[in-house]
Design a protein around this motif. Structure first.
Motif, PDB file in Angstrom:
ATOM      1  N   ALA A 176       0.836  -1.207   0.000  1.00 21.59           N
ATOM      2  CA  ALA A 176       0.000   0.000   0.000  1.00 21.59           C
ATOM      3  C   ALA A 176       0.870   1.255   0.000  1.00 21.59           C
ATOM      4  O   ALA A 176       0.586   2.218  -0.727  1.00 21.59           O
ATOM      5  CB  ALA A 176      -0.920  -0.013   1.213  1.00 21.59           C
ATOM      6  N   VAL A 177       1.931   1.262   0.805  1.00 16.14           N
ATOM      7  CA  VAL A 177       2.846   2.405   0.810  1.00 16.14           C
ATOM      8  C   VAL A 177       3.541   2.534  -0.538  1.00 16.14           C
ATOM      9  O   VAL A 177       3.685   3.638  -1.083  1.00 16.14           O
ATOM     10  CB  VAL A 177       3.881   2.249   1.945  1.00 16.14           C
ATOM     11  N   PHE A 178       3.956   1.388  -1.082  1.00 17.74           N
ATOM     12  CA  PHE A 178       4.634   1.419  -2.377  1.00 17.74           C
ATOM     13  C   PHE A 178       3.733   1.999  -3.465  1.00 17.74           C
ATOM     14  O   PHE A 178       4.187   2.826  -4.284  1.00 17.74           O
ATOM     15  CB  PHE A 178       5.061   0.002  -2.764  1.00 17.74           C
ATOM     16  N   MET A 179       2.471   1.609  -3.497  1.00 17.90           N
ATOM     17  CA  MET A 179       1.574   2.093  -4.544  1.00 17.90           C
ATOM     18  C   MET A 179       1.281   3.579  -4.388  1.00 17.90           C
ATOM     19  O   MET A 179       1.106   4.294  -5.376  1.00 17.90           O
ATOM     20  CB  MET A 179       0.277   1.286  -4.537  1.00 17.90           C
ATOM     21  N   ALA A 180       1.209   4.061  -3.145  1.00 20.45           N
ATOM     22  CA  ALA A 180       1.008   5.499  -2.954  1.00 20.45           C
ATOM     23  C   ALA A 180       2.210   6.278  -3.470  1.00 20.45           C
ATOM     24  O   ALA A 180       2.063   7.309  -4.139  1.00 20.45           O
ATOM     25  CB  ALA A 180       0.772   5.793  -1.471  1.00 20.45           C
ATOM     26  N   VAL A 181       3.415   5.779  -3.176  1.00 16.55           N
ATOM     27  CA  VAL A 181       4.623   6.422  -3.690  1.00 16.55           C
ATOM     28  C   VAL A 181       4.705   6.264  -5.209  1.00 16.55           C
ATOM     29  O   VAL A 181       5.103   7.192  -5.928  1.00 16.55           O
ATOM     30  CB  VAL A 181       5.865   5.825  -3.011  1.00 16.55           C
ATOM     31  N   TRP A 182       4.315   5.093  -5.702  1.00 21.98           N
ATOM     32  CA  TRP A 182       4.340   4.841  -7.146  1.00 21.98           C
ATOM     33  C   TRP A 182       3.461   5.835  -7.893  1.00 21.98           C
ATOM     34  O   TRP A 182       3.851   6.334  -8.961  1.00 21.98           O
ATOM     35  CB  TRP A 182       3.871   3.420  -7.424  1.00 21.98           C
ATOM     36  N   ALA A 183       2.271   6.103  -7.371  1.00 21.67           N
ATOM     37  CA  ALA A 183       1.371   7.048  -8.036  1.00 21.67           C
ATOM     38  C   ALA A 183       2.007   8.429  -8.134  1.00 21.67           C
ATOM     39  O   ALA A 183       1.895   9.113  -9.164  1.00 21.67           O
ATOM     40  CB  ALA A 183       0.047   7.126  -7.283  1.00 21.67           C
ATOM     41  N   THR A 184       2.699   8.847  -7.076  1.00 19.61           N
ATOM     42  CA  THR A 184       3.373  10.151  -7.098  1.00 19.61           C
ATOM     43  C   THR A 184       4.525  10.163  -8.097  1.00 19.61           C
ATOM     44  O   THR A 184       4.686  11.115  -8.872  1.00 19.61           O
ATOM     45  CB  THR A 184       3.890  10.489  -5.701  1.00 19.61           C
ATOM     46  N   VAL A 185       5.332   9.108  -8.080  1.00 17.79           N
ATOM     47  CA  VAL A 185       6.459   9.027  -9.013  1.00 17.79           C
ATOM     48  C   VAL A 185       5.954   9.008 -10.454  1.00 17.79           C
ATOM     49  O   VAL A 185       6.523   9.654 -11.342  1.00 17.79           O
ATOM     50  CB  VAL A 185       7.309   7.780  -8.709  1.00 17.79           C
ATOM     51  N   PHE A 186       4.883   8.271 -10.685  1.00 18.38           N
ATOM     52  CA  PHE A 186       4.303   8.206 -12.029  1.00 18.38           C
ATOM     53  C   PHE A 186       3.905   9.591 -12.524  1.00 18.38           C
ATOM     54  O   PHE A 186       4.223   9.988 -13.654  1.00 18.38           O
ATOM     55  CB  PHE A 186       3.093   7.275 -12.013  1.00 18.38           C
ATOM     56  N   LEU A 187       3.221  10.366 -11.678  1.00 18.81           N
ATOM     57  CA  LEU A 187       2.768  11.690 -12.101  1.00 18.81           C
ATOM     58  C   LEU A 187       3.936  12.665 -12.255  1.00 18.81           C
ATOM     59  O   LEU A 187       3.956  13.471 -13.190  1.00 18.81           O
ATOM     60  CB  LEU A 187       1.766  12.232 -11.083  1.00 18.81           C
ATOM     61  N   GLU A 188       4.908  12.599 -11.350  1.00 12.95           N
ATOM     62  CA  GLU A 188       6.033  13.524 -11.428  1.00 12.95           C
ATOM     63  C   GLU A 188       6.895  13.252 -12.665  1.00 12.95           C
ATOM     64  O   GLU A 188       7.311  14.189 -13.355  1.00 12.95           O
ATOM     65  CB  GLU A 188       6.889  13.413 -10.158  1.00 12.95           C
ATOM     66  N   PHE A 189       7.161  11.997 -12.936  1.00 11.06           N
ATOM     67  CA  PHE A 189       7.968  11.685 -14.109  1.00 11.06           C
ATOM     68  C   PHE A 189       7.185  11.891 -15.400  1.00 11.06           C
ATOM     69  O   PHE A 189       7.786  12.132 -16.453  1.00 11.06           O
ATOM     70  CB  PHE A 189       8.512  10.254 -14.020  1.00 11.06           C
ATOM     71  N   TRP A 190       5.851  11.785 -15.332  1.00  8.22           N
ATOM     72  CA  TRP A 190       5.077  12.106 -16.528  1.00  8.22           C
ATOM     73  C   TRP A 190       5.202  13.591 -16.863  1.00  8.22           C
ATOM     74  O   TRP A 190       5.267  13.961 -18.041  1.00  8.22           O
ATOM     75  CB  TRP A 190       3.612  11.729 -16.358  1.00  8.22           C
ATOM     76  N   LYS A 191       5.237  14.446 -15.860  1.00 10.48           N
ATOM     77  CA  LYS A 191       5.424  15.873 -16.122  1.00 10.48           C
ATOM     78  C   LYS A 191       6.752  16.123 -16.831  1.00 10.48           C
ATOM     79  O   LYS A 191       6.831  16.951 -17.745  1.00 10.48           O
ATOM     80  CB  LYS A 191       5.350  16.661 -14.805  1.00 10.48           C
ATOM     81  N   ARG A 192       7.788  15.406 -16.427  1.00 13.74           N
ATOM     82  CA  ARG A 192       9.076  15.553 -17.094  1.00 13.74           C
ATOM     83  C   ARG A 192       9.015  15.014 -18.516  1.00 13.74           C
ATOM     84  O   ARG A 192       9.541  15.628 -19.458  1.00 13.74           O
ATOM     85  CB  ARG A 192      10.152  14.811 -16.293  1.00 13.74           C
ATOM     86  N   ARG A 193       8.371  13.870 -18.689  1.00 15.16           N
ATOM     87  CA  ARG A 193       8.236  13.281 -20.023  1.00 15.16           C
ATOM     88  C   ARG A 193       7.395  14.189 -20.929  1.00 15.16           C
ATOM     89  O   ARG A 193       7.727  14.384 -22.109  1.00 15.16           O
ATOM     90  CB  ARG A 193       7.599  11.903 -19.900  1.00 15.16           C
ATOM     91  N   ARG A 194       6.335  14.775 -20.390  1.00 10.91           N
ATOM     92  CA  ARG A 194       5.495  15.671 -21.170  1.00 10.91           C
ATOM     93  C   ARG A 194       6.263  16.905 -21.594  1.00 10.91           C
ATOM     94  O   ARG A 194       6.085  17.425 -22.696  1.00 10.91           O
ATOM     95  CB  ARG A 194       4.269  16.067 -20.348  1.00 10.91           C
TER      96      ARG A 194
END
Length: 784
Positions: free
Chosen positions: A260-278
């Motif tokens: 559960a902790v991993f998925m919460a962190v994963w969601a944040t990492v996903f969005l932050e790195f998507w901003k960089r990719r975008r």
């Protein structure tokens, strides 16, 4: 119409152009190295397009700027006929057709009105020829962009390769290109989540035989449980729920909190790195400086408020104006409609609850032993299927209501219209899809009372209880069935339905014209026989993935296999959507966008909600906290600071309370007296709760262990949420939105552009000065 025109190349000296190209290629190589493990969605050799067969795919890397007629001398124009590509020409034509007045009178404006009143059947840009060819693309090359897209993107044989996003953007526009870039990024980021989720599940499988709780449940042949419904439900041995206890352990084990902790962190990492990719994509596609203000006003807004105008503070030009009072009144009516539809969803969930509490007794009295012995599972399974049917039926109603409310608001621009419609549809469908799941996770079995004093619905039906092995199995079943059925149905509607429709159209054409004239149809006739793209653009594609993202993160603590199911679906989804866009749909109008719009804010909201829901799932729905309290406070290892399996001995017996059978209410007293277990009427039965025995000073009052467990649950929720939110904010702070190389490149580019513009203007003035001197004129105050 300059806002509609594509970004074009600035003239620059050869020396600086070579320098710029060298730095740009070097910079992009560094970027590609950084994102190589995330780009696309499989660590394979990236797809390489055949640039020799289509040399026009290779665009010159020069400085770019919005086209302006006044600065036409700054642009490289080799051929006026091909200066703007097909996508840009289509946007220009569409812009004109949307605003041309075809008849004198009110609201007699635009192509959309001609389509709505039946004057025209359809309006769409044409595909660039056929997507098939008799010749191999490897030997003869691609015949057109559509053929190339089919061979290297939409074909199922290239499912493991990267997506050719530049070609997708060139053919379908930046908005569709960004969707597929986001979908590929999301799918790629699901790999670590799916791997960890599978590891958590396999951890439960490997530790199943060592789980003390499931062992005690399977060996508890002498513990008789109270009936779970009125009258028809019999007494049962606790050992009869052995299989459910083992299945529960697969999802509710020591690794659940970590996941559960991993998925919460994963969601944040996903969005932050998507901003960089975008940001990298936006730079590569010349979208950095493109602003939404360049978007024109909707024709419907212009027609409605054409008599009211005010000066635009930015452009200084008059434009239609909507009064504040009119806007507020429309928003209030729209909000009331949203609230009403959410109430309809809650009413539908209430109907499902009534179905569950009524049918559990019906299944318990069923003739078939298989259903009678598994009445609770049969109730949950049928309720989930009925809930899915209600979800799909209400979705049709929601779409019509959301469309009506959005048009009632009269948004000013197309982006405002899309954002308003998107938010309404997401709220409707999110509540519709997840309301039953929230009920099972947080309300099922929580307010049932206890034997002899059951709480009832409308003073008649006894509220449904959890299975003796816990409520988590119901939540897992709800999520698994809904997720599989929803994704299967969506895939069929996205590809199966257009295939059937196009097959039926071709069949009618063969009957009408015969097979000989099939190849003689002009391109517009062939495209007309294809299916039109959804009227709301990419809304359905985004909504499907966003709802899946919610399922993957919000209740992931109860169903660790959700990321794996999402990954398998998305691997198919990418090629399915590509095949649909290239072969089954008419070519959509290419449009520009610099990001995924309001969907990013929705993703951030889901990420925050997932932290809260997972904290409550672990603390309330699962048995993680009660087991922890027992191990440290009441078990054999109490006070020793240990929490191994040996410390869980006796947990099952400690988590069950005792009830005197003679204290049953008349309407809930079972027809069976339990004599089949001991040969005589049963005197006592057990139930899941922490209450005092019947002969204590306060019969059936809460024990001290109950308050300890409650305090531990509240403390866990607070600690879990604060810890995870701190980690999320720390990650957001540490990961910049722009890669450092990209930020430096943009600053350097702005500096060089300013320098070039200064030198170009200086050169022009010096040239004019020489011409004036040559003509015998002198200007003493002339600069420089």
């Amino acid at each position: 119409m300059g806002f509609l025109l594509d970004w074009l190349h600035f003239c620059c000296s050869s020396r600086r152009k070579i320098y710029y190209l060298h730095r740009r290629y070097k910079f992009m190589n560094r970027i590609e190295k950084q994102i190589s493990r995330f780009r696309g969605w499989l660590p394979r050799k990236p797809m390489k397009l055949d640039k020799k067969t289509l040399p026009d795919l290779e665009e010159n890397d020069c400085y770019t700027a919005p086209f302006s007629q006044q600065r036409i001398h700054h642009f490289i124009i080799h051929n006026k006929d091909t200066f703007f590509n097909n996508a840009t020409r289509s946007r220009i034509v569409h812009h004109i057709l949307q605003r041309v007045k075809y008849e004198e009178g009110k609201n007699k404006i635009g192509l959309n009105r001609l389509l709505s009143n039946g004057s025209y059947e359809a309006a769409f840009p044409l595909h660039e020829g056929s997507y098939r060819s008799k010749n191999s693309i490897k030997t003869h090359g691609a015949e057109n962009h559509r053929h190339l897209l089919y061979e290297c993107w939409a074909s199922w044989g290239v499912w493991y390769k990267y997506q050719p996003l530049d070609l997708v953007r060139r053919y379908f526009g930046e908005k569709i290109g960004l969707y597929f870039a986001w979908l590929g990024w999301y799918t790629g980021m699901l790999f670590p989540a799916a791997f960890i989720g599978l590891f958590v599940f396999l951890y439960g499988v490997t530790t199943l035989n060592h789980c003390q709780v499931s062992k005690e449940v399977c060996q508890a042949t002498d513990i008789i449980m109270c009936p779970i419904c009125d009258k028809y439900c019999p007494f049962m041995r606790l050992s009869d729920s052995c299989i459910y206890a083992k299945v529960t352990h697969l999802f509710d084990n020591g690794a659940t909190v970590f996941f559960a902790v991993f998925m919460a962190v994963w969601a944040t990492v996903f969005l932050e790195f998507w901003k960089r990719r975008r940001a990298v994509i936006a730079y590569d596609w010349d979208l950095i400086d493109w602003e939404e203000e360049e978007e024109e006003i909707r024709p419907q807004f212009e027609a409605k408020y054409s008599k009211k105008e005010r000066m635009n503070p930015i452009s200084g030009k008059p434009e239609p104006y909507q009064a504040f009072a009119d806007k507020c009144s429309r928003l209030i009516v729209s909000a009331s409609g949203i609230f009403f539809m959410i109430c309809v969803v809650i009413a539908a969930v209430f109907g499902i609850v009534i179905y569950r509490v009524v049918t559990v007794s019906t299944f318990a009295a069923f003739k078939w032993a298989l259903i009678r012995n598994n009445s609770q599972v049969a109730t949950t399974g049928t309720a989930v299927c009925i809930n899915f049917c209600i979800i799909m039926l209400l979705n049709v109603l929601y779409e019509k209501v959301a469309l009506f409310l959005t048009n009632l608001e009269q948004p000013r621009t197309e982006s405002e219209w899309e954002n308003s419609f998107t938010l309404k549809m997401f709220l409707f469908q999110f509540v519709n899809l997840n309301s039953s799941t929230f009920y099972i996770a947080f309300f099922l079995g929580r307010f049932t009372g206890h034997p002899g004093a059951y709480l009832r619905l409308i003073n008649r039906w006894r509220l449904e209880e959890c299975h003796p092995s816990g409520c988590l199995i119901d939540l897992c079943m709800q999520m698994g069935i809904i997720m599989v059925l929803k994704q299967t149905w969506n895939n069929f509607m996205e590809l199966g339905y257009p295939l059937i429709q196009n097959w039926w159209t071709r069949r009618k054409l063969r009957q009408e014209y015969g097979t000989q004239r099939k190849t003689n149809f002009p391109q517009w006739e062939k495209d007309y026989n294809l299916q039109p793209m959804n009227a709301y653009g990419l809304f359905d594609e985004y909504l499907e993935m966003i709802l899946q993202f919610g399922f993957t993160t919000i209740f992931v603590a109860a169903f660790p296999l959700a990321p794996l199911l999402a990954l398998l679906n998305n691997i198919i989804e990418i090629r399915l959507d590509a095949y649909k866009f290239v072969t089954q749909w008419r070519r959509p109008l290419a449009s520009r966008a610099k990001d995924i719009g309001i969907w990013y804010g929705i993703l951030e909201g889901i990420g925050i909600l997932s932290v809260i829901t997972n904290a409550f799932v672990i603390a309330v729905t699962s048995d993680f906290i009660p087991r922890l309290v027992y191990a440290y406070k009441y078990g054999p290892c109490a006070g020793q600071g240990e929490a191994g399996q040996k410390c869980m001995v006796g947990y099952v017996n400690a988590s069950l309370s005792v009830f005197l059978v003679s204290d049953f209410e008349n309407r809930s007293e079972p027809t069976s007296n339990g004599s089949e277990f001991s040969g005589s009427p049963l005197k006592y039965c057990r139930y899941r709760d922490y209450r005092d025995p019947p002969h204590s000073p306060v019969p059936y009052g809460y024990t001290l262990q109950f308050w300890h467990v409650l305090a531990a649950r509240l403390a866990f929720i607070i600690v879990f949420e604060h810890l995870v939110f701190c980690i999320k904010h720390l990650i957001s702070y540490l990961i910049p939105d722009l890669p450092k190389d990209l930020r430096d490149r943009m600053r350097r580019e702005k500096y060089l552009i300013q320098e070039m513009m200064y030198e170009a203007e200086l050169e022009r003035l010096q040239k004019e000065r020489k011409e004036r001197k040559k003509n015998g004129k002198s200007y003493h105050n002339e600069w420089p």
